[in-house]
Design a protein around this motif. Structure first.
Motif, PDB file in Angstrom:
ATOM      1  N   THR A 150     -40.352  42.732 -38.813  1.00 29.26           N
ATOM      2  CA  THR A 150     -39.652  42.154 -39.951  1.00 29.26           C
ATOM      3  C   THR A 150     -38.844  40.935 -39.496  1.00 29.26           C
ATOM      4  O   THR A 150     -38.610  40.740 -38.307  1.00 29.26           O
ATOM      5  N   ALA A 151     -38.444  40.168 -40.468  1.00 28.72           N
ATOM      6  CA  ALA A 151     -37.557  39.026 -40.230  1.00 28.72           C
ATOM      7  C   ALA A 151     -36.581  38.965 -41.392  1.00 28.72           C
ATOM      8  O   ALA A 151     -36.937  39.270 -42.530  1.00 28.72           O
ATOM      9  N   THR A 152     -35.365  38.600 -41.095  1.00 30.74           N
ATOM     10  CA  THR A 152     -34.345  38.445 -42.124  1.00 30.74           C
ATOM     11  C   THR A 152     -34.064  36.969 -42.303  1.00 30.74           C
ATOM     12  O   THR A 152     -33.882  36.241 -41.329  1.00 30.74           O
ATOM     13  N   GLY A 153     -34.067  36.549 -43.559  1.00 31.35           N
ATOM     14  CA  GLY A 153     -33.816  35.143 -43.840  1.00 31.35           C
ATOM     15  C   GLY A 153     -33.327  34.940 -45.253  1.00 31.35           C
ATOM     16  O   GLY A 153     -33.306  35.867 -46.068  1.00 31.35           O
ATOM     17  N   PRO A 154     -32.933  33.709 -45.556  1.00 32.45           N
ATOM     18  CA  PRO A 154     -32.391  33.415 -46.884  1.00 32.45           C
ATOM     19  C   PRO A 154     -33.484  33.378 -47.949  1.00 32.45           C
ATOM     20  O   PRO A 154     -34.558  32.845 -47.716  1.00 32.45           O
TER      21      PRO A 154
END
Length: 160
Positions: free
Chosen positions: A84-88
């Motif tokens: 996963t990746a967290t971003g705006p």
């Protein structure tokens, strides 16, 4: 074709699970694409224009000059990567609000296209994020729903 008004949170239609489609939606899809480009966004789901049906449109590269519109009817999420990746993420129904959302970096979806053909594809990177965001809308899920209670309260207060 027409540019349609986009619903804003807290309209209850944005939190409604959408129904499957069994009729021709080519006119709706054309209106959705025109609305998305005019907004200007990279994706738009039917509930965002008050249509509670399982269809979304996206074009992840048009702002860079590479038009590649996609219409996904009755999409199914078949698989998502463990990575996963967290971003705006912004949302046309939550103008001015950007939320940090964790998403799978790769997904596989199946859907019907405008010609009635069954399509299946793996999306990666920004296309995976965009497809997951729009797919969430079909299930009545907003970016706000991915936030912890404190972050959600802060985002909601910015909208009021």
């Amino acid at each position: 074709m027409a540019v349609l008004p986009i619903l804003r949170w807290p309209d209850s239609r944005l939190t409604t699970v959408c129904a499957e489609i069994s009729t021709d939606v080519s006119g709706l899809a054309a209106d959705m694409l025109e609305t998305m480009y005019a907004a200007p966004g990279r994706g738009l789901a039917a509930p965002q224009i008050g249509v509670l049906q399982r269809i979304f449109v996206m074009d992840c590269t048009w702002k860079e000059g590479n038009f590649a519109p996609r219409v996904l009817i009755n999409p199914e999420l078949l698989w998502r990567s463990a990575e996963t990746a967290t971003g705006p993420e912004g949302c046309l129904s939550l103008p001015g609000i950007t939320s940090q959302v964790s998403r799978a970096t790769s997904i596989r979806m199946r859907w019907t296209d405008l010609n009635g053909a069954i399509c299946e594809e793996t999306f990666t990177g920004f296309a995976a994020i965009c497809a997951q965001h729009e797919f969430d809308h079909l299930n009545g899920i907003l970016t706000l729903d991915h936030l912890d209670p404190a972050a959600r309260a802060l985002a909601e207060s910015a909208m009021i």
